[in-house]
Design a protein around this motif. Structure first.
Motif, PDB file in Angstrom:
ATOM      1  N   GLY A  47     -30.850 -41.458 -92.022  1.00  0.00           N
ATOM      2  CA  GLY A  47     -29.798 -41.451 -93.047  1.00  0.00           C
ATOM      3  C   GLY A  47     -29.605 -40.071 -93.653  1.00  0.00           C
ATOM      4  N   GLN A  48     -30.701 -39.367 -93.912  1.00  0.00           N
ATOM      5  CA  GLN A  48     -30.585 -38.018 -94.482  1.00  0.00           C
ATOM      6  C   GLN A  48     -29.981 -37.042 -93.477  1.00  0.00           C
ATOM      7  OE1 GLN A  48     -34.644 -37.499 -95.726  1.00  0.00           O
ATOM      8  NE2 GLN A  48     -34.241 -38.356 -97.756  1.00  0.00           N
ATOM      9  N   VAL A  49     -30.341 -37.184 -92.215  1.00  0.00           N
ATOM     10  CA  VAL A  49     -29.743 -36.347 -91.168  1.00  0.00           C
ATOM     11  C   VAL A  49     -28.238 -36.601 -91.113  1.00  0.00           C
ATOM     12  CG1 VAL A  49     -29.593 -36.016 -88.662  1.00  0.00           C
ATOM     13  CG2 VAL A  49     -31.826 -36.084 -89.778  1.00  0.00           C
ATOM     14  N   SER A  50     -27.853 -37.858 -91.177  1.00  0.00           N
ATOM     15  CA  SER A  50     -26.433 -38.220 -91.171  1.00  0.00           C
ATOM     16  C   SER A  50     -25.700 -37.603 -92.359  1.00  0.00           C
ATOM     17  CB  SER A  50     -26.295 -39.740 -91.191  1.00  0.00           C
ATOM     18  OG  SER A  50     -24.951 -40.124 -91.248  1.00  0.00           O
ATOM     19  N   GLU A  51     -26.313 -37.645 -93.543  1.00  0.00           N
ATOM     20  CA  GLU A  51     -25.701 -37.042 -94.736  1.00  0.00           C
ATOM     21  C   GLU A  51     -25.534 -35.530 -94.570  1.00  0.00           C
ATOM     22  OE1 GLU A  51     -27.780 -38.076 -98.331  1.00  0.00           O
ATOM     23  OE2 GLU A  51     -27.774 -40.204 -97.817  1.00  0.00           O
ATOM     24  N   ILE A  52     -26.554 -34.870 -94.053  1.00  0.00           N
ATOM     25  CA  ILE A  52     -26.466 -33.422 -93.839  1.00  0.00           C
ATOM     26  C   ILE A  52     -25.349 -33.108 -92.859  1.00  0.00           C
ATOM     27  CG2 ILE A  52     -27.651 -31.406 -92.860  1.00  0.00           C
ATOM     28  CD1 ILE A  52     -30.307 -32.676 -93.922  1.00  0.00           C
ATOM     29  N   GLN A  53     -25.297 -33.846 -91.757  1.00  0.00           N
ATOM     30  CA  GLN A  53     -24.264 -33.595 -90.745  1.00  0.00           C
ATOM     31  C   GLN A  53     -22.876 -33.876 -91.298  1.00  0.00           C
ATOM     32  OE1 GLN A  53     -27.222 -34.628 -87.062  1.00  0.00           O
ATOM     33  NE2 GLN A  53     -25.272 -35.660 -87.059  1.00  0.00           N
ATOM     34  N   ASN A  54     -22.733 -34.940 -92.052  1.00  0.00           N
ATOM     35  CA  ASN A  54     -21.423 -35.248 -92.646  1.00  0.00           C
ATOM     36  C   ASN A  54     -20.976 -34.153 -93.602  1.00  0.00           C
ATOM     37  OD1 ASN A  54     -20.720 -37.691 -91.364  1.00  0.00           O
ATOM     38  ND2 ASN A  54     -22.111 -38.809 -92.692  1.00  0.00           N
ATOM     39  N   SER A  55     -21.917 -33.571 -94.326  1.00  0.00           N
ATOM     40  CA  SER A  55     -21.561 -32.539 -95.299  1.00  0.00           C
ATOM     41  C   SER A  55     -21.332 -31.170 -94.647  1.00  0.00           C
ATOM     42  CB  SER A  55     -22.633 -32.428 -96.382  1.00  0.00           C
ATOM     43  OG  SER A  55     -23.823 -31.920 -95.843  1.00  0.00           O
ATOM     44  N   THR A  56     -21.705 -31.036 -93.388  1.00  0.00           N
ATOM     45  CA  THR A  56     -21.517 -29.748 -92.710  1.00  0.00           C
ATOM     46  C   THR A  56     -20.454 -29.807 -91.615  1.00  0.00           C
ATOM     47  OG1 THR A  56     -23.354 -30.235 -91.197  1.00  0.00           O
ATOM     48  CG2 THR A  56     -23.870 -28.936 -93.177  1.00  0.00           C
ATOM     49  N   GLY A  57     -19.603 -30.801 -91.652  1.00  0.00           N
ATOM     50  CA  GLY A  57     -18.485 -30.850 -90.716  1.00  0.00           C
ATOM     51  C   GLY A  57     -18.771 -31.525 -89.389  1.00  0.00           C
ATOM     52  N   PHE A  58     -19.845 -32.303 -89.314  1.00  0.00           N
ATOM     53  CA  PHE A  58     -20.149 -33.070 -88.113  1.00  0.00           C
ATOM     54  C   PHE A  58     -20.170 -34.541 -88.489  1.00  0.00           C
ATOM     55  CE2 PHE A  58     -21.551 -28.970 -86.738  1.00  0.00           C
ATOM     56  CZ  PHE A  58     -21.291 -28.959 -85.372  1.00  0.00           C
ATOM     57  N   PRO A  59     -18.971 -35.155 -88.554  1.00  0.00           N
ATOM     58  CA  PRO A  59     -18.895 -36.559 -88.974  1.00  0.00           C
ATOM     59  C   PRO A  59     -19.843 -37.428 -88.146  1.00  0.00           C
ATOM     60  CG  PRO A  59     -16.706 -35.662 -88.541  1.00  0.00           C
ATOM     61  CD  PRO A  59     -17.693 -34.639 -88.106  1.00  0.00           C
ATOM     62  N   THR A  60     -20.706 -38.140 -88.839  1.00  0.00           N
ATOM     63  CA  THR A  60     -21.764 -38.897 -88.178  1.00  0.00           C
ATOM     64  C   THR A  60     -21.839 -40.304 -88.733  1.00  0.00           C
ATOM     65  OG1 THR A  60     -23.046 -36.861 -87.910  1.00  0.00           O
ATOM     66  CG2 THR A  60     -24.242 -38.937 -87.697  1.00  0.00           C
ATOM     67  N   GLN A  61     -22.017 -41.236 -87.825  1.00  0.00           N
ATOM     68  CA  GLN A  61     -22.279 -42.617 -88.204  1.00  0.00           C
ATOM     69  C   GLN A  61     -23.561 -43.046 -87.513  1.00  0.00           C
ATOM     70  OE1 GLN A  61     -18.524 -44.210 -86.753  1.00  0.00           O
ATOM     71  NE2 GLN A  61     -17.985 -44.772 -88.859  1.00  0.00           N
ATOM     72  N   LEU A  62     -24.251 -43.975 -88.124  1.00  0.00           N
ATOM     73  CA  LEU A  62     -25.486 -44.506 -87.549  1.00  0.00           C
ATOM     74  C   LEU A  62     -25.240 -45.918 -87.049  1.00  0.00           C
ATOM     75  CD1 LEU A  62     -28.067 -43.413 -90.268  1.00  0.00           C
ATOM     76  CD2 LEU A  62     -27.524 -42.254 -88.130  1.00  0.00           C
TER      77      LEU A  62
END
Length: 173
Positions: A47-62
């Protein structure tokens, strides 16, 4: 003769005992969640990896794969990697803690372990983010990144911390 080796054997014995106790405790933790999918600690990291990626322009879903005990990272319209229990770096952290406590030096040992664990945790998050970015944008480097580059980062951090512990704390008079 054994008297000469007593300090080294003492350190080795402490390391083995601490390592085994922590390893068995971790396995006990994992056993509590068997059959429920990925364990809560690994899921939190995903979940934290997903949040970091979402905030850096790499839209991520789990996406949960309960049966496979894994979570898939869906990045840029594609499943790029999966998070399994081994990705959470707990085994590396256990090794780190056992080594540092084998050279116990009072209260500073606890402080160093705490700082080291936080650093390893952050490095692991960044390692997984980096791997996901490589797999999303530079697939041709995926295998070398997963098998060599990113493990070198996390294990290199552990070795560097051990060297700092030994040089500046454990062997200091």
């Amino acid at each position: 003769m054994l008297k000469d080796f007593k300090p080294a054997l003492s350190i080795l014995l402490r390391f083995i005992i601490i390592y085994l106790v922590l390893l068995f405790a971790y396995q006990f933790f994992l056993n509590r969640f068997q059959g429920e999918g990925l364990d809560p600690f690994s899921r939190m990291i995903a979940g934290q990896v997903s949040e970091i990626q979402n905030s850096t322009g790499f839209p991520t879903q789990l996406y949960d794969d309960v049966k496979g005990e894994q979570v898939w990272f869906y990045v840029k319209q594609e499943y790029v990697t999966r998070m399994v229990e081994g990705c959470n770096a707990v085994s590396v952290m256990i090794l780190f803690v056992a080594f540092v406590f084998a050279f116990y030096k009072g209260s500073k040992t606890f402080l160093f372990v705490l700082i080291g664990l936080v650093l390893l945790y952050v490095m692991n998050l960044l390692r997984i983010v980096g791997l996901n970015i490589v797999m999303a944008d530079y697939k041709q480097y995926g295998k070398i990144s997963h098998d060599f580059i990113f493990p070198a980062i996390i294990y290199g951090t552990v070795v560097a911390l051990w060297l700092v512990w030994i040089k500046f704390f454990a062997l200091k008079k």
